[in-house]
Scaffold this motif. Structure first.
Motif, PDB file in Angstrom:
ATOM      1  N   ILE A  84      44.944  50.017  38.966  1.00 31.40           N
ATOM      2  CA  ILE A  84      44.343  49.533  40.211  1.00 31.40           C
ATOM      3  C   ILE A  84      44.260  48.009  40.203  1.00 31.40           C
ATOM      4  O   ILE A  84      44.449  47.359  41.236  1.00 31.40           O
ATOM      5  CB  ILE A  84      42.963  50.173  40.458  1.00 31.40           C
ATOM      6  CG1 ILE A  84      42.495  49.900  41.899  1.00 31.40           C
ATOM      7  CG2 ILE A  84      41.927  49.687  39.481  1.00 31.40           C
ATOM      8  CD1 ILE A  84      43.305  50.531  42.970  1.00 31.40           C
ATOM      9  N   ALA A  85      44.018  47.416  39.032  1.00 28.06           N
ATOM     10  CA  ALA A  85      43.989  45.959  38.946  1.00 28.06           C
ATOM     11  C   ALA A  85      45.338  45.363  39.321  1.00 28.06           C
ATOM     12  O   ALA A  85      45.418  44.360  40.043  1.00 28.06           O
ATOM     13  CB  ALA A  85      43.585  45.515  37.536  1.00 28.06           C
ATOM     14  N   ALA A  86      46.414  45.978  38.849  1.00 27.77           N
ATOM     15  CA  ALA A  86      47.750  45.476  39.168  1.00 27.77           C
ATOM     16  C   ALA A  86      48.015  45.567  40.666  1.00 27.77           C
ATOM     17  O   ALA A  86      48.590  44.649  41.270  1.00 27.77           O
ATOM     18  CB  ALA A  86      48.805  46.266  38.391  1.00 27.77           C
ATOM     19  N   LEU A  87      47.592  46.664  41.289  1.00 26.87           N
ATOM     20  CA  LEU A  87      47.783  46.828  42.726  1.00 26.87           C
ATOM     21  C   LEU A  87      46.999  45.779  43.502  1.00 26.87           C
ATOM     22  O   LEU A  87      47.514  45.168  44.451  1.00 26.87           O
ATOM     23  CB  LEU A  87      47.356  48.239  43.132  1.00 26.87           C
ATOM     24  CG  LEU A  87      47.524  48.635  44.596  1.00 26.87           C
ATOM     25  CD1 LEU A  87      47.818  50.127  44.719  1.00 26.87           C
ATOM     26  CD2 LEU A  87      46.279  48.301  45.411  1.00 26.87           C
ATOM     27  N   LEU A  88      45.757  45.532  43.103  1.00 19.12           N
ATOM     28  CA  LEU A  88      44.907  44.588  43.829  1.00 19.12           C
ATOM     29  C   LEU A  88      45.347  43.145  43.600  1.00 19.12           C
ATOM     30  O   LEU A  88      45.394  42.345  44.547  1.00 19.12           O
ATOM     31  CB  LEU A  88      43.448  44.761  43.402  1.00 19.12           C
ATOM     32  CG  LEU A  88      42.806  46.123  43.688  1.00 19.12           C
ATOM     33  CD1 LEU A  88      41.418  46.199  43.076  1.00 19.12           C
ATOM     34  CD2 LEU A  88      42.749  46.399  45.183  1.00 19.12           C
ATOM     35  N   ASP A  89      45.653  42.814  42.362  1.00 22.09           N
ATOM     36  CA  ASP A  89      45.974  41.424  42.038  1.00 22.09           C
ATOM     37  C   ASP A  89      47.278  40.957  42.668  1.00 22.09           C
ATOM     38  O   ASP A  89      47.504  39.749  42.816  1.00 22.09           O
ATOM     39  CB  ASP A  89      46.050  41.247  40.515  1.00 22.09           C
ATOM     40  CG  ASP A  89      44.696  41.391  39.842  1.00 22.09           C
ATOM     41  OD1 ASP A  89      43.674  41.355  40.552  1.00 22.09           O
ATOM     42  OD2 ASP A  89      44.668  41.548  38.602  1.00 22.09           O
ATOM     43  N   ALA A  90      48.130  41.890  43.065  1.00 24.76           N
ATOM     44  CA  ALA A  90      49.414  41.529  43.668  1.00 24.76           C
ATOM     45  C   ALA A  90      49.296  41.168  45.148  1.00 24.76           C
ATOM     46  O   ALA A  90      50.293  40.756  45.745  1.00 24.76           O
ATOM     47  CB  ALA A  90      50.411  42.675  43.499  1.00 24.76           C
ATOM     48  N   ARG A  91      48.077  41.290  45.716  1.00 24.89           N
ATOM     49  CA  ARG A  91      47.883  40.995  47.142  1.00 24.89           C
ATOM     50  C   ARG A  91      46.738  40.007  47.331  1.00 24.89           C
ATOM     51  O   ARG A  91      45.819  39.956  46.523  1.00 24.89           O
ATOM     52  CB  ARG A  91      47.581  42.274  47.943  1.00 24.89           C
ATOM     53  CG  ARG A  91      48.815  43.107  48.236  1.00 24.89           C
ATOM     54  CD  ARG A  91      48.989  44.219  47.254  1.00 24.89           C
ATOM     55  NE  ARG A  91      50.278  44.899  47.421  1.00 24.89           N
ATOM     56  CZ  ARG A  91      50.775  45.753  46.522  1.00 24.89           C
ATOM     57  NH1 ARG A  91      50.100  46.055  45.416  1.00 24.89           N
ATOM     58  NH2 ARG A  91      51.956  46.303  46.723  1.00 24.89           N
TER      59      ARG A  91
END
Length: 276
Positions: A84-91
């Motif tokens: 979830i961190a990877a998904l959030l940090d990419a936006r």
């Protein structure tokens, strides 16, 4: 100022009058993460598979073309923190609303995956819920903690523990004190069977003692619910001695005094009681 950041609405369903009518200075959309295909890289659950029909990047791009703040409501699923961190940090979100809906594969607020069918002990459900909420807070993934006592959503429609609820709140409040996450005051509970603001007064009082700050939202799912029952929310906060709320931009938080923008409260009449 007032904010309404927790909106599950298409940006083209909103217009300036929705905010102006309620004296809301900042609106933001925060669609459920499970509505997007990219969320299936985080958690493969039947409900998420059913819902994941949209593209997250298209959503973000569209909102960025408006005056709305860009947010997302991301479920906390233990064991998926890195994904979830990877998904959030990419936006480039303005804020991330964190929530707990599921305990394992079962939900506290969804009849199709009802946790109460598997667990008859309300004390056990409440304990699991608030322990999971504490994990969510300590994950450092989120800026706002959504409807923090969601487990009460059914009111007397589900078993309620006999024990003082403040016993169950304690793990989450300790985590809130440690991290400083903003705690959402949400009027959505007034539209649910429990018919009460999230969080309860007792939970909010414990948060204040812990030094917490608050965000304000309606969790609207229709345009008519924007700013729903904000008079009650403002009275709730005033009674608690809370004078400021959190506002967000670029995942940076600031504190603003509570108050309507450009609206005479006497002109509101009964309008706020018309939401569903």
């Amino acid at each position: 100022m007032l904010t309404d950041y927790h909106l599950h609405l298409r940006p083209d369903d909103l217009d300036a009058t929705a905010a102006e009518e309620h004296g809301i200075a900042e609106l933001g959309v925060s669609e459920h993460v499970y509505r997007f295909a990219q969320a299936l890289d985080v958690w493969d659950h039947p409900f998420w598979r059913e819902q994941a029909t949209d593209d997250l990047d298209a959503y973000a791009e569209f909102v960025r073309g408006t005056e709305l703040r860009l947010g997302i409501e991301a479920d906390f699923i233990p064991g998926t923190e890195d994904r979830i961190a990877a998904l959030l940090d990419a936006r480039d979100f303005d804020y991330v609303v964190g929530s707990v809906h599921f305990l394992g594969n079962r939900a506290v607020d969804h009849e199709g995956f009802d946790v109460w069918e598997d667990e008859g002990d309300p004390g056990r459900v409440w304990t699991r819920y608030f322990e999971t909420l504490a994990e969510a807070v300590r994950s450092d993934l989120f800026d706002i903690l959504a409807h923090p006592d969601l487990v009460k959503v059914w009111g007397r429609g589900r078993p309620v523990p006999d024990r003082d609820p403040r016993f169950f709140y304690e793990p989450a409040v300790e985590a809130i004190a440690e991290t400083g996450i903003a705690v959402e005051v949400s009027t959505a509970g007034l539209r649910k069977p429990v018919e009460e603001i999230y969080p309860s007064r007792g939970f909010a009082e414990m948060c204040i003692e812990a030094g917490a700050e608050f965000a304000l939202s309606s969790d609207a799912h229709t345009p008519e619910q924007v700013g729903y029952a904000y008079e009650q929310a403002m009275e709730f906060l005033e009674d608690l001695g809370v004078e400021r709320i959190c506002a967000f931009e670029g995942r940076r938080r600031r504190s603003e005094p509570i108050g309507r923008t450009g609206v005479d409260p006497a002109e509101l009449g009964d309008r706020e009681g018309t939401g569903t």
